[in-house]
Design an enzyme around this catalytic site. Structure first.
Site, mmCIF file in Angstrom:
data_model
loop_
_atom_site.group_PDB
_atom_site.id
_atom_site.type_symbol
_atom_site.label_atom_id
_atom_site.label_comp_id
_atom_site.label_asym_id
_atom_site.label_seq_id
_atom_site.Cartn_x
_atom_site.Cartn_y
_atom_site.Cartn_z
ATOM 1 N N LYS A 131 36.212 -18.732 2.907
ATOM 2 C CA LYS A 131 35.302 -18.332 3.994
ATOM 3 C C LYS A 131 34.328 -17.300 3.438
ATOM 4 O O LYS A 131 34.614 -16.105 3.366
ATOM 5 C CB LYS A 131 36.101 -17.757 5.164
ATOM 6 C CG LYS A 131 35.269 -17.643 6.450
ATOM 7 C CD LYS A 131 34.871 -19.008 6.966
ATOM 8 C CE LYS A 131 34.093 -18.943 8.254
ATOM 9 N NZ LYS A 131 33.636 -20.270 8.701
ATOM 10 N N SER B 35 32.616 -25.122 10.731
ATOM 11 C CA SER B 35 33.251 -23.982 11.387
ATOM 12 C C SER B 35 33.307 -24.231 12.893
ATOM 13 O O SER B 35 33.946 -25.174 13.340
ATOM 14 C CB SER B 35 32.514 -22.693 11.036
ATOM 15 O OG SER B 35 33.402 -21.596 11.091
#
Length: 594
Positions: free
Chosen positions: A191, A388
């Site tokens: 991430k 996401s």
């Protein structure tokens, strides 16, 4: 004396206000007149070339874009599905002689550019010619142009063939110097959205995934050019790796273009095809004008059954949102309406989003689940991005379609908040004191250093939402949480890799997803309805004008002048959305303009 000053000031203010009202009034009248003219739905009066431009925004849904608050233009901003419909219709329209593609750069994402490229290839099968012209072809613009029968380059122009690259800014040293620290918490080693604020270069994991998806996108890019121009992929790689095209003559030598010429030379070619015998500029119709002709999107009238197509594009935000983003309240309301509409038998969710608010994403997914619970199939079609939060709202669909070069995955969460205590205390001499009724009354602020306990709480909340993310995907994809975790951790995947690891079901386009939804609903005859429903330009302009908090003018200026740098600046500009809330979002977006 004061009386006369006040009196004269009031008169001057009233006069200026009256002038402003008159200007707006004239603009509205002009907008109404122009809108009436542009919506005449009249066919073309003479044989023309249809002009395609890709250097302007091409949204998923027509007119689902921000507009200037003081703009009185009524031309539509044609969305991708309508653009493709125009090209398809032009192939069968006897008034359209051929296509003209003119763009210096491409503002499209990779999947959008591929959809347009493939649409041009399908048009060529009708036997009508496609011409491409530009002073300069960027990498992305040339990819689209390569589908043309003849490519003309300005004699002093260039074709950019350098390959794909990621240029990511890092702000940590700058923030340290000015005395601002970000308290950052994230779940998922891939991430990367917070790296620009906590590192001075890419992490090994981010470098690995970025290299992987850029290679995937570039491979598709080269294969498309190779097939259209009959140039081996290895030769194209050699051209880019060694930067062999430095002049227009080089572009000719390597067969990237067919001829060199100026715009009037192009017009002569078009006039020759039109057989008019004239030498002036040939008849050329823009897509926005052509879209107003009858029959572009024919309606099926012998049925009331519908497949609803919901275009979810842009950042996922809390609240109502605005044009070009996905407000949870607005989209929840749309999905709720479709669930209660007996004529709607299936829903296709077209997702083109890098993600955003975790809370907003969950609210939208809840409405998707309710549609499924009502017995209506839901199919997702992914555009340039469904990453996401964009993947979160998609993962419970009955079937998920992506394109080969869709960017998806990025299943991870981050939470960050600026800490300006050093800047305030040491640099500016501003100090804060507190009086509280509890230990956490002044916790989680940007002006006081965080305690270790506050950090633990923030990380726990981030981990909790990540675990929720894994659970949601596990339920939707019918895989164990452990298996999802292995391909999650914030990692980005291209569509073709996502199909291999089970995050999507098939590679296909929006029409493929619509056909799938109809089959699932057991419909052989149906019509489509599209959402959100665009508002008329005049109503849209009034809404923009009357919203004092609207920053559309600023965004439009940024897009116009920054071009490929806009995603980075937009990300920084919207950092206020990051504070105090966990996010499911990619750091930046990737376009075919290089």
């Amino acid at each position: 004396m004061n009386f006369f000053k006040i009196f004269l000031g009031s008169c001057l203010g009233a006069a200026l206000g009256l002038v402003l009202i008159c200007l707006v009034g004239f603009g509205i009248l002009a907008s109404v007149a122009s809108f009436s003219d542009n919506n005449s739905k009249t066919p073309l009066d003479k044989t023309s070339f249809l002009e395609i431009r890709a250097d302007k925004i091409v949204p998923e849904r027509t007119d689902n874009v921000q507009s200037s608050r003081f703009s009185f233009k009524s031309d539509k901003t044609i969305g991708l599905s309508d653009l493709l419909a125009c090209i398809h219709h032009a192939g069968e329209d006897p008034k359209i002689k051929g296509l003209l593609y003119r763009s210096t750069y491409s503002s499209m994402g990779a999947a959008t550019a591929t959809a347009l490229h493939e649409s041009l290839l399908a048009f060529k099968k009708t036997g009508k010619p496609i011409y491409a012209y530009s002073d300069v072809f960027s990498e992305g613009s040339y990819y689209i142009a390569s589908a043309a029968d003849k490519i003309m380059l300005n004699p002093n122009g260039i074709v950019e063939m350098k390959g794909y690259g990621a240029l990511i800014p890092f702000f940590k040293d700058f923030l340290d110097k000015v005395g601002i620290k970000f308290d950052i918490y994230y779940a998922g080693q891939y991430k990367s959205a917070t790296e620009s604020f906590r590192l001075n270069k890419m992490s090994a994991q981010n470098r690995e995934q970025t290299k992987e998806y850029l290679e995937d996108l570039f491979k598709i890019h080269l294969e498309g050019i190779s097939a259209s121009r009959n140039i081996p992929v290895d030769q194209l790689r050699k051209i880019t790796n060694e930067y062999l095209v430095k002049s227009p003559e080089d572009a000719m030598h390597y067969k990237l273009v067919d001829t060199l010429g100026y715009l009037d030379d192009l017009y002569q070619l078009l006039q020759h095809d039109l057989n008019t015998g004239k030498t002036e500029k040939p008849a050329i119709v823009t897509v926005s004008r052509y879209f107003e002709t009858p029959g572009i999107k024919p309606l099926v009238t012998n049925t009331t059954d519908k497949v609803a197509v919901v275009y979810a594009e842009g950042e996922i935000v809390d609240g109502e949102g605005s044009y070009g983003n996905i407000g949870s309240m607005k989209y929840s309301r749309i999905l709720r309406k479709l669930r209660l509409d007996d004529k709607v038998k299936a829903v296709v969710l077209r997702v083109n989003s890098p993600g955003g608010s975790s809370l907003a994403s969950d609210n939208i997914l809840h409405e998707v689940d309710l549609i499924k619970k009502a017995g209506k199939p839901v199919v997702v079609s992914m555009g340039d991005y469904a990453a996401s939060g964009g993947y979160y709202i998609a993962c419970h669909a009955d079937s998920i379609f992506a394109q080969n070069n869709t960017i998806t995955g990025s299943i991870g969460v981050f939470f960050m908040i600026p800490n300006a205590s050093t800047l305030l205390n040491d640099k500016l001499g501003i100090h804060f004191d507190t009086v509280t009724t509890g230990r956490f009354a002044t916790a989680f602020t940007a002006v006081l250093p965080w305690s270790s306990e506050e950090g633990v709480i923030a990380q726990q909340e981030t981990d909790r939402i990540y675990d929720r993310f894994l659970t949601v995907v596990s339920e939707g994809r019918k895989q164990s949480k452990d298996d999802i975790h292995k391909i999650a951790q914030g990692r980005v995947w291209t569509g073709v890799r996502a199909k291999n690891n089970g995050l999507v079901d098939d590679i296909g386009s929006l029409p493929d997803a619509i056909s799938c939804a109809a089959r699932m609903a057991k419909m052989t005859t149906f019509k489509t309805s599209e959402y959100p429903i665009p508002k008329e330009p005049l109503i849209k302009m009034i809404e923009e004008f009357t919203n004092p908090d609207n920053s559309n003018n600023e965004d439009i200026a940024l897009k116009k002048y920054l071009k490929s740098w806009y995603p980075i600046m937009s990300y920084l500009k919207n950092m206020d959305q990051v504070y105090y809330k966990p996010l499911m979002r990619m750091p930046f977006t990737f376009s075919t303009n290089n």
